[in-house]
Design a protein around this motif. Structure first.
Motif, PDB file in Angstrom:
ATOM      1  N   SER A   1      -4.318  -4.327 -20.487  1.00 23.53           N
ATOM      2  CA  SER A   1      -4.414  -3.620 -21.770  1.00 23.53           C
ATOM      3  C   SER A   1      -3.161  -2.790 -22.022  1.00 23.53           C
ATOM      4  O   SER A   1      -2.793  -2.579 -23.183  1.00 23.53           O
ATOM      5  CB  SER A   1      -5.674  -2.756 -21.830  1.00 23.53           C
ATOM      6  N   THR A   2      -2.477  -2.318 -20.960  1.00 26.05           N
ATOM      7  CA  THR A   2      -1.211  -1.615 -21.184  1.00 26.05           C
ATOM      8  C   THR A   2      -0.197  -2.541 -21.842  1.00 26.05           C
ATOM      9  O   THR A   2       0.485  -2.165 -22.807  1.00 26.05           O
ATOM     10  CB  THR A   2      -0.650  -1.118 -19.839  1.00 26.05           C
ATOM     11  N   VAL A   3      -0.111  -3.783 -21.324  1.00 26.09           N
ATOM     12  CA  VAL A   3       0.836  -4.745 -21.896  1.00 26.09           C
ATOM     13  C   VAL A   3       0.486  -5.035 -23.354  1.00 26.09           C
ATOM     14  O   VAL A   3       1.357  -5.069 -24.231  1.00 26.09           O
ATOM     15  CB  VAL A   3       0.832  -6.035 -21.052  1.00 26.09           C
ATOM     16  N   LEU A   4      -0.822  -5.204 -23.626  1.00 28.08           N
ATOM     17  CA  LEU A   4      -1.235  -5.508 -24.993  1.00 28.08           C
ATOM     18  C   LEU A   4      -0.961  -4.325 -25.929  1.00 28.08           C
ATOM     19  O   LEU A   4      -0.520  -4.501 -27.061  1.00 28.08           O
ATOM     20  CB  LEU A   4      -2.719  -5.878 -25.034  1.00 28.08           C
TER      21      LEU A   4
ATOM     22  N   VAL B   1     -19.698 -14.116 -24.142  1.00 24.04           N
ATOM     23  CA  VAL B   1     -19.135 -13.021 -24.935  1.00 24.04           C
ATOM     24  C   VAL B   1     -17.610 -13.017 -24.814  1.00 24.04           C
ATOM     25  O   VAL B   1     -16.886 -12.901 -25.818  1.00 24.04           O
ATOM     26  CB  VAL B   1     -19.729 -11.665 -24.486  1.00 24.04           C
ATOM     27  N   VAL B   2     -17.107 -13.185 -23.579  1.00 27.60           N
ATOM     28  CA  VAL B   2     -15.656 -13.225 -23.376  1.00 27.60           C
ATOM     29  C   VAL B   2     -15.060 -14.396 -24.149  1.00 27.60           C
ATOM     30  O   VAL B   2     -14.031 -14.267 -24.831  1.00 27.60           O
ATOM     31  CB  VAL B   2     -15.334 -13.336 -21.870  1.00 27.60           C
ATOM     32  N   PHE B   3     -15.740 -15.555 -24.078  1.00 24.37           N
ATOM     33  CA  PHE B   3     -15.290 -16.751 -24.797  1.00 24.37           C
ATOM     34  C   PHE B   3     -15.241 -16.478 -26.302  1.00 24.37           C
ATOM     35  O   PHE B   3     -14.249 -16.774 -26.974  1.00 24.37           O
ATOM     36  CB  PHE B   3     -16.253 -17.897 -24.469  1.00 24.37           C
ATOM     37  N   THR B   4     -16.324 -15.860 -26.834  1.00 23.80           N
ATOM     38  CA  THR B   4     -16.386 -15.586 -28.273  1.00 23.80           C
ATOM     39  C   THR B   4     -15.281 -14.626 -28.688  1.00 23.80           C
ATOM     40  O   THR B   4     -14.646 -14.818 -29.738  1.00 23.80           O
ATOM     41  CB  THR B   4     -17.754 -14.981 -28.629  1.00 23.80           C
ATOM     42  N   ALA B   5     -15.036 -13.589 -27.852  1.00 25.04           N
ATOM     43  CA  ALA B   5     -13.963 -12.643 -28.162  1.00 25.04           C
ATOM     44  C   ALA B   5     -12.628 -13.368 -28.225  1.00 25.04           C
ATOM     45  O   ALA B   5     -11.818 -13.142 -29.136  1.00 25.04           O
ATOM     46  CB  ALA B   5     -13.929 -11.535 -27.114  1.00 25.04           C
ATOM     47  N   GLY B   6     -12.394 -14.258 -27.251  1.00 23.41           N
ATOM     48  CA  GLY B   6     -11.138 -15.008 -27.234  1.00 23.41           C
ATOM     49  C   GLY B   6     -10.991 -15.874 -28.468  1.00 23.41           C
ATOM     50  O   GLY B   6      -9.929 -15.899 -29.113  1.00 23.41           O
ATOM     51  N   ILE B   7     -12.086 -16.567 -28.846  1.00 22.89           N
ATOM     52  CA  ILE B   7     -12.039 -17.421 -30.041  1.00 22.89           C
ATOM     53  C   ILE B   7     -11.755 -16.578 -31.279  1.00 22.89           C
ATOM     54  O   ILE B   7     -10.983 -16.967 -32.163  1.00 22.89           O
ATOM     55  CB  ILE B   7     -13.383 -18.179 -30.196  1.00 22.89           C
ATOM     56  N   GLY B   8     -12.371 -15.366 -31.337  1.00 21.73           N
ATOM     57  CA  GLY B   8     -12.144 -14.488 -32.478  1.00 21.73           C
ATOM     58  C   GLY B   8     -10.682 -14.086 -32.597  1.00 21.73           C
ATOM     59  O   GLY B   8     -10.100 -14.118 -33.694  1.00 21.73           O
ATOM     60  N   VAL B   9     -10.062 -13.723 -31.457  1.00 22.41           N
ATOM     61  CA  VAL B   9      -8.649 -13.326 -31.487  1.00 22.41           C
ATOM     62  C   VAL B   9      -7.783 -14.512 -31.897  1.00 22.41           C
ATOM     63  O   VAL B   9      -6.842 -14.367 -32.687  1.00 22.41           O
ATOM     64  CB  VAL B   9      -8.227 -12.766 -30.117  1.00 22.41           C
TER      65      VAL B   9
ATOM     66  N   PHE C   1      -2.656 -12.473 -24.692  1.00 25.89           N
ATOM     67  CA  PHE C   1      -1.277 -12.032 -24.409  1.00 25.89           C
ATOM     68  C   PHE C   1      -0.266 -12.894 -25.161  1.00 25.89           C
ATOM     69  O   PHE C   1       0.647 -12.374 -25.817  1.00 25.89           O
ATOM     70  CB  PHE C   1      -1.028 -12.104 -22.906  1.00 25.89           C
ATOM     71  N   TYR C   2      -0.429 -14.207 -25.092  1.00 29.19           N
ATOM     72  CA  TYR C   2       0.500 -15.108 -25.778  1.00 29.19           C
ATOM     73  C   TYR C   2       0.492 -14.847 -27.280  1.00 29.19           C
ATOM     74  O   TYR C   2       1.537 -14.826 -27.930  1.00 29.19           O
ATOM     75  CB  TYR C   2       0.124 -16.571 -25.513  1.00 29.19           C
ATOM     76  N   LEU C   3      -0.711 -14.643 -27.860  1.00 32.31           N
ATOM     77  CA  LEU C   3      -0.810 -14.428 -29.303  1.00 32.31           C
ATOM     78  C   LEU C   3      -0.126 -13.129 -29.715  1.00 32.31           C
ATOM     79  O   LEU C   3       0.626 -13.093 -30.682  1.00 32.31           O
ATOM     80  CB  LEU C   3      -2.276 -14.406 -29.732  1.00 32.31           C
ATOM     81  N   PHE C   4      -0.370 -12.043 -28.951  1.00 33.96           N
ATOM     82  CA  PHE C   4       0.231 -10.745 -29.289  1.00 33.96           C
ATOM     83  C   PHE C   4       1.745 -10.828 -29.212  1.00 33.96           C
ATOM     84  O   PHE C   4       2.441 -10.424 -30.141  1.00 33.96           O
ATOM     85  CB  PHE C   4      -0.280  -9.668 -28.318  1.00 33.96           C
ATOM     86  N   THR C   5       2.255 -11.343 -28.096  1.00 37.08           N
ATOM     87  CA  THR C   5       3.707 -11.354 -27.925  1.00 37.08           C
ATOM     88  C   THR C   5       4.341 -12.349 -28.887  1.00 37.08           C
ATOM     89  O   THR C   5       5.426 -12.098 -29.404  1.00 37.08           O
ATOM     90  CB  THR C   5       4.064 -11.694 -26.482  1.00 37.08           C
TER      91      THR C   5
ATOM     92  N   ALA D   1       4.822 -10.649 -32.199  1.00 38.20           N
ATOM     93  CA  ALA D   1       5.958  -9.720 -32.219  1.00 38.20           C
ATOM     94  C   ALA D   1       7.251 -10.493 -32.445  1.00 38.20           C
ATOM     95  O   ALA D   1       8.122 -10.063 -33.191  1.00 38.20           O
ATOM     96  CB  ALA D   1       6.012  -8.964 -30.893  1.00 38.20           C
ATOM     97  N   ARG D   2       7.352 -11.676 -31.832  1.00 41.87           N
ATOM     98  CA  ARG D   2       8.578 -12.457 -31.971  1.00 41.87           C
ATOM     99  C   ARG D   2       8.728 -12.977 -33.398  1.00 41.87           C
ATOM    100  O   ARG D   2       9.824 -13.045 -33.927  1.00 41.87           O
ATOM    101  CB  ARG D   2       8.554 -13.620 -30.980  1.00 41.87           C
ATOM    102  N   ASP D   3       7.598 -13.319 -34.034  1.00 40.81           N
ATOM    103  CA  ASP D   3       7.651 -13.785 -35.415  1.00 40.81           C
ATOM    104  C   ASP D   3       8.265 -12.732 -36.327  1.00 40.81           C
ATOM    105  O   ASP D   3       9.077 -13.030 -37.194  1.00 40.81           O
ATOM    106  CB  ASP D   3       6.240 -14.086 -35.930  1.00 40.81           C
TER     107      ASP D   3
END
Lengths: 182, 144
Positions: free
Chosen positions: A65-68, A158-166, B130-134, B137-139
């Motif tokens: 989450s720090t990286v994100l 739930v994790v899968f759904t969150a990923g699909i949402g993102v 991670f790939y989507l966020f980064t 940013a590059r876009d």
């Protein structure tokens, strides 16, 4: 006794970091402080013998989450705006809610009390029969994957759904591609 | 950060151990602390740090985006497939006792596959985010 002192010290440091997060206006510093908070949390969980949760907190809370959050800062800039309204009402709500939560803890059984209801319901059966029935020495894994398999399937979904949402929200469209094209 | 020699050397030394540790947590979760979720986040963190130090393009070469996207769905399918296997072999959904001739061995087998499914989905989702966020940013850097 030493353990209790160490956990109290960790909790005090976490409270100090939380106050610093609220007071800090530079969002880059806020991200660094929340990382420190996560590492303190992970250490406190390790001191409470919850190795699984400590590992997750260190990897997700302090690492990913720090990286994100840093990636998000790259997009939005790192200076927090001045709040438009005064902070008296939000502060009052937070204080009242905090006091209510603290009052609620007096209704809970003492920490690691063996006579607490949650230790007398199905837990003794898991502890006594689990290794025999599943052949898995780690009771946490036996409960998570076997006795509570449906819960874990739900969590994975739930994790899968969150990923699909993102993915649905942030997927890149190539220049010139139409909105309605798949 | 690609030119920072300290980060490069430390990353080259530590990232393989992080991946091995993740596999250990994944497959030794029956005996020690850990399991699929912990292994998934540790392996995702290892790839993310590789991406931060050696560049996003290198991370995408090592772990292609198509693989990550398939992992998101594959893990749930593995988990649900273990449940269906229980029905096919004459038990209930997510019933591990029927997965092998011996009920304890069946539990072992079921837990192994279920944890593998959790690990695959969790690491896939973390890496995809991670790939989507980064990538986004590059876009913006490239301009509209």
């Amino acid at each position: 006794m030493i353990e209790t002192g160490a956990i109290a010290a960790l909790l005090a440091m976490m409270a100090a970091v939380a106050v610093a997060v609220v007071r800090q206006r530079n969002l880059f510093a806020v991200v660094v402080l929340t990382t420190a908070y996560s590492f303190l949390m992970a250490t406190a969980l390790a001191a409470l013998d919850a190795a699984d949760v400590a590992m997750t907190e260190a990897a997700v809370g302090a690492g990913i989450s720090t990286v994100l959050l840093l990636g998000a800062l790259h997009l939005v800039g790192s200076l927090e705006m001045k709040p438009s309204a005064g902070s008296a009402v939000p502060l009052a709500i937070v204080v009242v809610t905090g006091l209510l939560v603290a009052y609620g803890t007096y209704g809970l059984p003492a920490f690691s009390d063996p006579d607490a209801p949650m230790h007398r319901h199905v837990a003794p059966r898991y502890l006594q029969e689990g290794p025999k029935e599943t052949g898995v020495p780690n009771v946490v894994t036996a409960v998570l994957a076997s006795y509570r398999g449906f819960d874990t399937l739900g969590e994975t979904t739930v994790v899968f759904t969150a990923g699909i949402g993102v993915i649905a929200l942030l997927r890149r469209r190539r220049p010139g591609e139409q909105e309605d094209k798949p | 950060m690609r030119m920072d020699i300290i980060l490069r050397v430390v990353g080259k030394i530590l990232i393989p151990y992080a991946v091995v540790f993740a596999l250990y947590v994944q497959f030794h979760g029956d005996f020690g602390p850990g399991g699929g979720f912990q292994a998934g986040v540790v392996i995702a963190a290892a790839v993310i740090f590789y991406g931060i130090i050696f560049g996003l393009a290198a991370a995408r070469r090592a772990v292609p985006e198509s693989l990550v996207e398939s992992m998101v769905a594959l893990g749930v399918l593995v988990f649900a497939g273990v449940g269906v296997a229980g029905i096919v072999l004459g038990g209930n959904y997510l019933d591990y006792f029927v997965l092998a001739h011996d009920s304890v061995h069946g539990q072992h087998r079921g837990i192994l596959w279920v944890e593998a499914g959790v690990g695959i989905t969790v690491s896939g989702v973390m890496l995809k985010v991670f790939y989507l966020f980064t990538g986004r940013a590059r876009d913006l850097e490239d301009g509209p």
